[in-house]
Write a protein that holds these residues in place. Structure first.
Motif, PDB file in Angstrom:
ATOM      1  N   LYS A 151      -5.650   6.034 -10.349  1.00 54.04           N
ATOM      2  CA  LYS A 151      -5.476   6.678  -9.195  1.00 54.04           C
ATOM      3  C   LYS A 151      -5.574   5.442  -8.020  1.00 54.04           C
ATOM      4  N   ALA A 152      -5.526   4.430  -8.199  1.00 55.25           N
ATOM      5  CA  ALA A 152      -5.424   3.273  -7.219  1.00 55.25           C
ATOM      6  C   ALA A 152      -4.750   2.087  -7.706  1.00 55.25           C
ATOM      7  N   GLY A 153      -4.149   1.378  -7.085  1.00 53.87           N
ATOM      8  CA  GLY A 153      -3.394   0.193  -7.481  1.00 53.87           C
ATOM      9  C   GLY A 153      -4.230  -1.270  -7.246  1.00 53.87           C
ATOM     10  N   PHE A 154      -4.972  -1.172  -6.127  1.00 51.50           N
ATOM     11  CA  PHE A 154      -5.786  -2.318  -5.566  1.00 51.50           C
ATOM     12  C   PHE A 154      -7.396  -1.517  -5.552  1.00 51.50           C
ATOM     13  N   TYR A 155      -8.350  -2.831  -5.734  1.00 49.08           N
ATOM     14  CA  TYR A 155      -9.715  -2.549  -5.701  1.00 49.08           C
ATOM     15  C   TYR A 155     -10.276  -3.578  -5.192  1.00 49.08           C
ATOM     16  N   GLN A 171      -3.667   6.946   7.110  1.00 50.43           N
ATOM     17  CA  GLN A 171      -2.235   6.973   6.292  1.00 50.43           C
ATOM     18  C   GLN A 171      -2.394   7.601   4.677  1.00 50.43           C
ATOM     19  N   GLY A 172      -3.670   7.641   4.401  1.00 45.75           N
ATOM     20  CA  GLY A 172      -3.777   8.083   3.046  1.00 45.75           C
ATOM     21  C   GLY A 172      -3.551   6.856   2.126  1.00 45.75           C
ATOM     22  N   LEU A 222       0.762  -1.170   0.037  1.00 44.37           N
ATOM     23  CA  LEU A 222       0.101   0.067  -0.072  1.00 44.37           C
ATOM     24  C   LEU A 222       0.677   1.378  -0.135  1.00 44.37           C
ATOM     25  N   LYS A 223       1.884   1.017   0.683  1.00 44.49           N
ATOM     26  CA  LYS A 223       2.767   2.183   0.985  1.00 44.49           C
ATOM     27  C   LYS A 223       3.558   2.668  -0.428  1.00 44.49           C
ATOM     28  N   GLY A 232       0.450   9.106  -5.636  1.00 45.25           N
ATOM     29  CA  GLY A 232       0.246  10.285  -5.139  1.00 45.25           C
ATOM     30  C   GLY A 232      -0.757  10.395  -4.379  1.00 45.25           C
ATOM     31  N   GLY A 233      -1.561   9.433  -4.010  1.00 45.33           N
ATOM     32  CA  GLY A 233      -2.875   9.504  -3.037  1.00 45.33           C
ATOM     33  C   GLY A 233      -3.131   8.039  -2.659  1.00 45.33           C
ATOM     34  N   ILE A 234      -4.271   7.624  -2.803  1.00 45.27           N
ATOM     35  CA  ILE A 234      -4.641   6.424  -2.186  1.00 45.27           C
ATOM     36  C   ILE A 234      -4.003   4.912  -3.049  1.00 45.27           C
TER      37      ILE A 234
END
Length: 448
Positions: free
Chosen positions: A288-292, A268-269, A200-201, A208-210
């Motif tokens: 905008k996200a890597g996981f869903y 943590q964002g 996640l980090k 640059g976001g979630i």
């Protein structure tokens, strides 16, 4: 017994017994076919098999393909009348009313988590081993988890078509930049909480976001599915509901831990605080996200996004053991008098649908029918084969007259879990509110 004397009378208790807590006249709106057996009383060729389901969208189109094949091999268009109703309570309301009104369909679809309520209410009847044998089927042909879950009082009450679990989608481009994609082009295995939070980090640095998205605005089912997945990854987790819904037996410590952990990702964002269903998946699609996290049925939506490279895997095991919240679409037999020939016809239809499970699997659902699930063809189907093991770790909602897919229980607890993810309430407050709101259902004796 299958005669009319054994049928349940149309009462408020009977409707509740079928899991319908909020029946209303609008639920009887016209359906997709003008000549519908059951509620309309339309006359059909007695040789026509009447089939009711609740499949729309991609599932609906795939089911129509399977139905067309059945018609081609069983006498043409007049051999089957298929009718689609609105998902959720409207569907179960119609099925109940038609059955107690002595005009049920010959075969119908039910979520496995709703089938037990239908069986206990006398709406559907058991399926014997001899009936399965009419078309060469037996318990050994089905996913053991799904088959065991449909058993009630030593009887088979449903025939599973699939397992549809919560899974984790991933954006290949985003995860590649985060160093999470292996030489095979797929997500590297993630083991345990430390590796997951490190992922996640890393993703958050890329976006640059979630890093991960999970729908929680105007959406209660997804927060519940995600929570109960992580809750049941604890080896010593107690049932959430016990005694057929008379007791709320959730382990407060584990529940608070899971909610607190999710809230910490939000702080943590790394995870969204507030996204509706469409925006949560859009964040994955647009990078905008890597996981869903969502049900595998969203594979069709993802495949329709031009240029999107994505994959799907079971929800990583973050605690003690693998677990994935799931339900199954099943075939059920509404209670009615049937001749031996009619029973053979119904079972022949079920077998035809099971034989076409590869068509169904293309929409994301994991086949419950093992001859297809274990076939080489399915093993080459990607990304479906990459998350198929989730069916072996399926966790079905605990039985209660007010639980199951699209139920009052999911709405109550899911709303509180969503607020906890948004950090609008503390995990302990969310748990207390859930316990308080469930009291009326816990105290109400089962109407079965």
């Amino acid at each position: 017994m299958t005669g009319s004397s054994s049928r349940m009378r149309l009462t408020r208790r009977g409707l509740l017994g079928a899991g319908i807590a909020a029946f209303a006249a609008p639920a009887l709106a016209a359906c997709s076919s003008p000549a519908v057996a059951g509620l309309t009383g339309a006359q059909l060729d007695p040789k026509t098999l009447v089939y009711w389901n609740l499949f729309g969208g991609g599932d609906g189109s795939r089911m129509q393909t399977m139905e067309a094949h059945y018609q081609q091999t069983h006498g043409g268009p007049s051999s089957l009348q298929s009718t689609v109703f609105a998902w959720g309570n409207p569907y179960y309301s119609k099925l109940t009313l038609a059955t107690v009104g002595n005009k049920p369909p010959d075969i119908a679809i039910s979520h496995l988590t709703r089938a037990k309520n239908l069986a206990q209410a006398g709406i559907i009847e058991p399926i014997t081993d001899a009936e399965l044998g009419l078309v060469g089927l037996s318990a050994a042909d089905f996913n053991p988890k799904a088959w065991a879950a449909q058993r009630l009082g030593g009887h088979n009450i449903a025939i599973p078509l699939d397992t549809h679990p919560l899974v984790m989608f991933y954006n290949v481009d985003v995860c590649s930049k985060a160093g999470l994609i292996g030489s095979d082009g797929k997500l590297k295995p993630i083991h345990g909480m430390s590796e997951f939070e490190s992922a996640l980090k890393a993703i958050s640095k890329v976006t640059g976001g979630i890093a991960a998205s999970l729908a929680n605005v105007a959406e209660t089912a997804t927060p519940w599915r995600f929570f109960t997945t992580l809750y049941h990854q604890h080896a010593n987790a107690s049932p959430v509901l016990s005694d057929d819904g008379a007791k709320f037996t959730i382990d407060d410590g584990i529940a608070v831990e899971v909610m607190s952990r999710v809230a910490s990702w939000v702080k943590q964002g790394w995870m969204n605080d507030a996204l509706n269903y469409a925006d949560a998946e859009t964040d994955l699609f647009t990078g905008k996200a890597g996981f869903y996290f969502e049900g595998e049925w969203e594979i069709t939506t993802a495949q329709g996004i031009k240029g999107l490279k994505f994959g799907m895997v079971p929800v990583p095991t973050l605690y003690d053991q693998p677990a994935s919240q799931a339900d199954s679409h099943t075939f059920v037999l509404p209670k009615k008098d049937r001749t031996p020939a009619q029973r053979q016809q119904v079972m022949g239809f079920v077998k035809s649908m099971l034989d076409q499970s590869m068509t169904w699997a293309k929409g994301g659902h994991i086949p419950a029918y093992l001859p297809v699930r274990n076939s080489d063809a399915y093993g080459k189907l990607e990304p479906q084969a990459d998350y198929a093991s989730a069916a072996n770790d399926a966790v079905y909602d605990d039985p209660a007259w007010y639980s199951g897919s699209g139920s009052t229980f999911e709405n109550i607890i899911g709303a509180q879990l969503a607020l906890a993810q948004q950090r609008a309430v503390s995990p302990k407050a969310a748990l207390a509110a859930t316990r308080s709101q469930l009291q009326v259902y816990l105290r109400t004796p089962s109407p079965l």
